[in-house]
Scaffold this motif. Sequence first.
Motif, mmCIF file in Angstrom:
data_model
loop_
_atom_site.group_PDB
_atom_site.id
_atom_site.type_symbol
_atom_site.label_atom_id
_atom_site.label_comp_id
_atom_site.label_asym_id
_atom_site.label_seq_id
_atom_site.Cartn_x
_atom_site.Cartn_y
_atom_site.Cartn_z
ATOM 1 N N PHE A 117 1.628 17.540 -12.005
ATOM 2 C CA PHE A 117 1.542 18.956 -11.673
ATOM 3 C C PHE A 117 2.719 19.745 -12.253
ATOM 4 C CE2 PHE A 117 -1.632 17.674 -8.544
ATOM 5 C CZ PHE A 117 -2.527 18.725 -8.615
ATOM 6 N N LEU A 118 3.894 19.118 -12.230
ATOM 7 C CA LEU A 118 5.042 19.802 -12.822
ATOM 8 C C LEU A 118 4.843 20.035 -14.324
ATOM 9 C CD1 LEU A 118 8.060 18.050 -11.006
ATOM 10 C CD2 LEU A 118 7.233 20.397 -10.700
ATOM 11 N N VAL A 119 4.347 18.977 -14.984
ATOM 12 C CA VAL A 119 4.085 19.115 -16.424
ATOM 13 C C VAL A 119 3.037 20.172 -16.670
ATOM 14 C CG1 VAL A 119 3.198 17.916 -18.457
ATOM 15 C CG2 VAL A 119 4.817 16.756 -16.928
ATOM 16 N N ARG A 120 1.990 20.200 -15.876
ATOM 17 C CA ARG A 120 0.920 21.175 -16.073
ATOM 18 C C ARG A 120 1.357 22.586 -15.691
ATOM 19 N NH1 ARG A 120 -3.185 20.154 -19.114
ATOM 20 N NH2 ARG A 120 -4.514 21.525 -17.812
ATOM 21 N N LEU B 206 4.084 10.362 -6.614
ATOM 22 C CA LEU B 206 5.075 10.712 -7.629
ATOM 23 C C LEU B 206 4.404 11.070 -8.952
ATOM 24 C CD1 LEU B 206 8.052 10.900 -8.457
ATOM 25 C CD2 LEU B 206 7.964 8.448 -9.012
ATOM 26 N N PHE B 207 3.354 10.313 -9.282
ATOM 27 C CA PHE B 207 2.626 10.604 -10.521
ATOM 28 C C PHE B 207 1.972 11.976 -10.441
ATOM 29 C CE2 PHE B 207 -1.457 10.538 -12.759
ATOM 30 C CZ PHE B 207 -1.022 10.345 -14.055
ATOM 31 N N LEU B 208 1.397 12.291 -9.267
ATOM 32 C CA LEU B 208 0.769 13.589 -9.100
ATOM 33 C C LEU B 208 1.786 14.726 -9.222
ATOM 34 C CD1 LEU B 208 -1.827 13.021 -6.198
ATOM 35 C CD2 LEU B 208 -2.275 13.341 -8.640
ATOM 36 N N ILE C 28 0.843 -1.205 0.000
ATOM 37 C CA ILE C 28 0.000 0.000 0.000
ATOM 38 C C ILE C 28 0.872 1.246 0.000
ATOM 39 C CG2 ILE C 28 -1.678 1.312 1.325
ATOM 40 C CD1 ILE C 28 -2.855 -1.365 2.246
ATOM 41 N N ILE C 29 1.910 1.202 0.821
ATOM 42 C CA ILE C 29 2.802 2.368 0.888
ATOM 43 C C ILE C 29 3.473 2.599 -0.465
ATOM 44 C CG2 ILE C 29 4.912 3.246 1.953
ATOM 45 C CD1 ILE C 29 4.100 1.769 4.514
ATOM 46 N N THR C 30 3.865 1.527 -1.116
ATOM 47 C CA THR C 30 4.515 1.666 -2.426
ATOM 48 C C THR C 30 3.562 2.254 -3.454
ATOM 49 O OG1 THR C 30 5.900 -0.255 -1.919
ATOM 50 C CG2 THR C 30 5.713 0.411 -4.237
#
Length: 296
Positions: free
Chosen positions: A21-24, A15-17, A6-8
């Motif tokens: 957000f960085l891309v956006r 990380l995906f978020l 679950i933690i992974t």
Amino acid sequence: METSLIITVFALFLLFLVIYFLVRMIRIVPQSQTLVVERLGKYLKTLDAGLHLIIPVIDRVRARVDMREQVVPFRPQPVITEDNVVVSIDTVIYYQVTDPRRATYEIADYIVAIEQLTVTTLRNVIGTMDLEQTLTSRDQINGQLRGVLDQATGQWGIRVNRVELKAIDPPPSIQKAMEQQMRAERDKRAAILTAQGVRESEILRAEGEKQAEILQAEGDAKAAVTRAEGEAEAIRQVFQSIHANNADPQLLAYKYVEMLPELANGEGSKVFVIPGELSTALQHITEGFRGNNGLS
């Protein structure tokens, strides 16, 4: 085991978020383009060429505006002239966006608006001209269209640089009549040029004949004078030769009489002048004949 899984998964989701957000957040605007950005549905700013950061979800790109000059051809429009002739006019508009914010918020679709405004203005302008003026006044029509369009589109943040009429097509019947008129004008000009050429040729020929006659007359006159002078000189030399040899009076009279036909046949002889020596010679001849008669 399940806890670590679950933690992974949660870490991967975070990380995906972060990546999302960085891309956006990062916005790279190409040269000659601008981005209109809104925050929570309200205009925020206009991004020029370069690297920019925005806040995802809260900020969004409302429009991408090309700042280069654009060329838009419009479909042919039927327009009625002042003399009730329906002509088909094909137009091309050259415009450029000067204010991206106003072009985005002041008008829903400025391309459609420019087209409809062009058609309306074109009908108003052409309606005051007859067919001949319409066909020969393209520059005037372009200038009037540009002035009206530039004034109307200025409030939308758009500048109309040029308006060009690609084609003005009258009805087929009018085109046929115009072609016949043009053919008649060409034939008329050809006939005029031919007549002028014949006239100039006749004038040159007459002048040439006149000059030839003048030269011929001058030559004949000079030849006659030369012949008369030569005959006179020959007669003078004969008389001088006779006098120089102390000829007998009867011989002298005979020579004078012998020269009379040459004096009469000379082309320059109009008046006969009988010299005193001839009278004396004739007298000697008469006396000689009398003397011979007495002897016999």
